[in-house]
Design a protein around this motif. Structure first.
Motif, PDB file in Angstrom:
ATOM      1  N   SER A  26     -16.992  -5.918 -25.474  1.00 37.20           N
ATOM      2  CA  SER A  26     -16.794  -4.546 -25.939  1.00 37.20           C
ATOM      3  C   SER A  26     -15.348  -4.418 -26.388  1.00 37.20           C
ATOM      4  O   SER A  26     -14.488  -5.183 -25.943  1.00 37.20           O
ATOM      5  N   PHE A  27     -15.084  -3.457 -27.267  1.00 34.76           N
ATOM      6  CA  PHE A  27     -13.726  -3.308 -27.777  1.00 34.76           C
ATOM      7  C   PHE A  27     -12.787  -2.852 -26.665  1.00 34.76           C
ATOM      8  O   PHE A  27     -13.064  -1.853 -25.992  1.00 34.76           O
ATOM      9  N   PRO A  28     -11.662  -3.558 -26.452  1.00 34.86           N
ATOM     10  CA  PRO A  28     -10.626  -3.036 -25.554  1.00 34.86           C
ATOM     11  C   PRO A  28     -10.031  -1.755 -26.143  1.00 34.86           C
ATOM     12  O   PRO A  28     -10.367  -1.337 -27.249  1.00 34.86           O
ATOM     13  N   MET A  33      -5.465  -3.891 -28.213  1.00 33.11           N
ATOM     14  CA  MET A  33      -5.801  -4.686 -29.397  1.00 33.11           C
ATOM     15  C   MET A  33      -4.599  -4.796 -30.328  1.00 33.11           C
ATOM     16  O   MET A  33      -4.328  -5.867 -30.895  1.00 33.11           O
ATOM     17  N   GLN A  34      -3.864  -3.692 -30.477  1.00 39.96           N
ATOM     18  CA  GLN A  34      -2.686  -3.736 -31.336  1.00 39.96           C
ATOM     19  C   GLN A  34      -1.611  -4.654 -30.760  1.00 39.96           C
ATOM     20  O   GLN A  34      -0.983  -5.434 -31.482  1.00 39.96           O
ATOM     21  N   GLU A  35      -1.390  -4.582 -29.449  1.00 40.61           N
ATOM     22  CA  GLU A  35      -0.384  -5.434 -28.827  1.00 40.61           C
ATOM     23  C   GLU A  35      -0.758  -6.909 -28.972  1.00 40.61           C
ATOM     24  O   GLU A  35       0.092  -7.750 -29.272  1.00 40.61           O
ATOM     25  N   ALA A  36      -2.030  -7.222 -28.786  1.00 40.70           N
ATOM     26  CA  ALA A  36      -2.472  -8.609 -28.936  1.00 40.70           C
ATOM     27  C   ALA A  36      -2.274  -9.093 -30.367  1.00 40.70           C
ATOM     28  O   ALA A  36      -1.805 -10.211 -30.604  1.00 40.70           O
ATOM     29  N   ALA A  37      -2.633  -8.263 -31.347  1.00 45.49           N
ATOM     30  CA  ALA A  37      -2.453  -8.650 -32.747  1.00 45.49           C
ATOM     31  C   ALA A  37      -0.984  -8.895 -33.064  1.00 45.49           C
ATOM     32  O   ALA A  37      -0.629  -9.814 -33.805  1.00 45.49           O
ATOM     33  N   HIS A  38      -0.113  -8.064 -32.469  1.00 46.26           N
ATOM     34  CA  HIS A  38       1.318  -8.238 -32.687  1.00 46.26           C
ATOM     35  C   HIS A  38       1.794  -9.557 -32.079  1.00 46.26           C
ATOM     36  O   HIS A  38       2.587 -10.290 -32.683  1.00 46.26           O
ATOM     37  N   ARG A  39       1.310  -9.882 -30.884  1.00 43.42           N
ATOM     38  CA  ARG A  39       1.719 -11.128 -30.239  1.00 43.42           C
ATOM     39  C   ARG A  39       1.192 -12.352 -30.991  1.00 43.42           C
ATOM     40  O   ARG A  39       1.889 -13.348 -31.128  1.00 43.42           O
ATOM     41  N   ILE A  40      -0.035 -12.270 -31.461  1.00 49.46           N
ATOM     42  CA  ILE A  40      -0.598 -13.389 -32.224  1.00 49.46           C
ATOM     43  C   ILE A  40       0.197 -13.599 -33.501  1.00 49.46           C
ATOM     44  O   ILE A  40       0.497 -14.726 -33.893  1.00 49.46           O
ATOM     45  N   ASP A 259      -5.247 -19.199 -25.565  1.00 45.37           N
ATOM     46  CA  ASP A 259      -5.130 -18.117 -24.578  1.00 45.37           C
ATOM     47  C   ASP A 259      -3.958 -17.213 -24.928  1.00 45.37           C
ATOM     48  O   ASP A 259      -2.908 -17.665 -25.390  1.00 45.37           O
ATOM     49  N   LEU A 260      -4.144 -15.938 -24.688  1.00 46.62           N
ATOM     50  CA  LEU A 260      -3.086 -14.963 -24.894  1.00 46.62           C
ATOM     51  C   LEU A 260      -2.817 -14.266 -23.555  1.00 46.62           C
ATOM     52  O   LEU A 260      -3.734 -13.714 -22.962  1.00 46.62           O
ATOM     53  N   ALA A 261      -1.602 -14.332 -23.108  1.00 46.74           N
ATOM     54  CA  ALA A 261      -1.257 -13.745 -21.811  1.00 46.74           C
ATOM     55  C   ALA A 261      -1.119 -12.237 -21.940  1.00 46.74           C
ATOM     56  O   ALA A 261      -0.021 -11.682 -22.004  1.00 46.74           O
ATOM     57  N   LEU A 262      -2.242 -11.590 -22.012  1.00 51.04           N
ATOM     58  CA  LEU A 262      -2.247 -10.128 -22.137  1.00 51.04           C
ATOM     59  C   LEU A 262      -3.429  -9.583 -21.359  1.00 51.04           C
ATOM     60  O   LEU A 262      -4.569  -9.969 -21.597  1.00 51.04           O
ATOM     61  N   ALA A 263      -3.198  -8.734 -20.397  1.00 49.23           N
ATOM     62  CA  ALA A 263      -4.269  -8.121 -19.629  1.00 49.23           C
ATOM     63  C   ALA A 263      -4.870  -6.977 -20.446  1.00 49.23           C
ATOM     64  O   ALA A 263      -4.163  -6.061 -20.830  1.00 49.23           O
TER      65      ALA A 263
END
Length: 265
Positions: A26-28, A33-40, A259-263
């Motif tokens: 399911s969508f977080p 989602m924005q923070e993960a995209a920024h980190r990627i 892996d992305l270290a993001l909860a």
């Protein structure tokens, strides 16, 4: 969170446009989602959620904001899902977004995507645009979100060195520069989206929703070959189908899951 990187429109000559694909149940929440995209840190990260057999919900994020449509990240998602899920009994996937439905299809080794064609209206170049791009225009047209500038040659497209800060201040999502292509290629382009945090998109599918009808009318042909003359470059096969545009390109997964270290909240 685990994500996969897929290089779209990449082959032995062109490195194409990378996207990250995150498959979740399911969508977080949007902030996560924005923070993960920024980190990627790739041009676009696509989040896909199963919605039924061969059907997925999809949302797209640049490193700085959510966008309402991204073709290359949808092609990347289709490549990942076809390979991760194996034989789904169908060569077609359906992606449902808040902006409508997209269909992706396996065509041999390529992935095809079907999108709405955009309407372009001829217009004088908006004030400041040509100075920001540093070009002389042969023609100009605008759509609801992008502006298209035609220049004299493929060489002129390759030599564009924009003032990105100036472009970001203009009232457009994107800025497309295009010209007739060299032998064996119908047209070339480059695309700039500094207001979205992507100064230059390496290969932009949604821009070809404008470019395809523009050049199909000019050349009086429906099936065309296009090159994007960015640093990584990309080759596209496009087809004008009335109110739809079909775009085909290669898509190659880059290694395994990361892996992305993001909860995720």
């Amino acid at each position: 969170m685990r994500y996969h990187i897929v290089d779209t429109f990449a082959d032995g000559r062109y490195a194409g446009n990378p996207a990250a694909v995150v498959a979740v149940d399911s969508f977080p929440d949007e902030a996560s989602m924005q923070e993960a995209a920024h980190r990627i840190g790739l041009p676009t990260t696509a989040y896909v959620v199963p919605a039924g057999p061969g059907e997925y919900g999809v949302r797209w994020f640049t490193p700085y904001k959510e966008i309402n449509l991204c073709g290359h990240a949808t092609i990347a998602s289709a490549r990942h899902l076809f390979e991760a899920a194996g034989d789904l009994g169908s060569d077609t996937l359906r992606f449902v977004s808040d902006n409508g439905v997209l269909y992706a299809e396996r065509v041999g080794d390529l992935i095809a995507i079907d999108l709405p064609a955009a309407t372009l209206m001829p217009a004088p170049p908006p004030q400041g645009l040509l100075d920001a791009l540093g070009v002389d225009a042969v023609g100009c047209a605008v759509s609801s979100d992008d502006v298209l500038v035609e220049v004299a040659s493929a060489e002129a497209v390759a030599q564009v060195r924009p003032d990105f800060a100036a472009l970001a201040r203009l009232p457009f999502r994107g800025h497309i520069v295009t010209a007739p292509g060299p032998s064996g290629v119908d047209f070339v382009s480059r695309t700039f989206f500094p207001s979205l945090g992507v100064d230059e998109d390496q290969v932009c599918v949604t821009a070809h929703c404008k470019l395809t009808p523009f050049w199909a009318r000019r050349l009086n042909r429906q099936a065309l070959v296009a090159l994007q003359l960015s640093q990584r470059g990309g080759r596209l096969e496009v087809e004008h189908r009335g109110d739809r545009v079909r775009v085909l390109g290669a898509a190659v997964r880059r290694g395994g899951a990361r892996d992305l270290a993001l909860a995720l909240r």
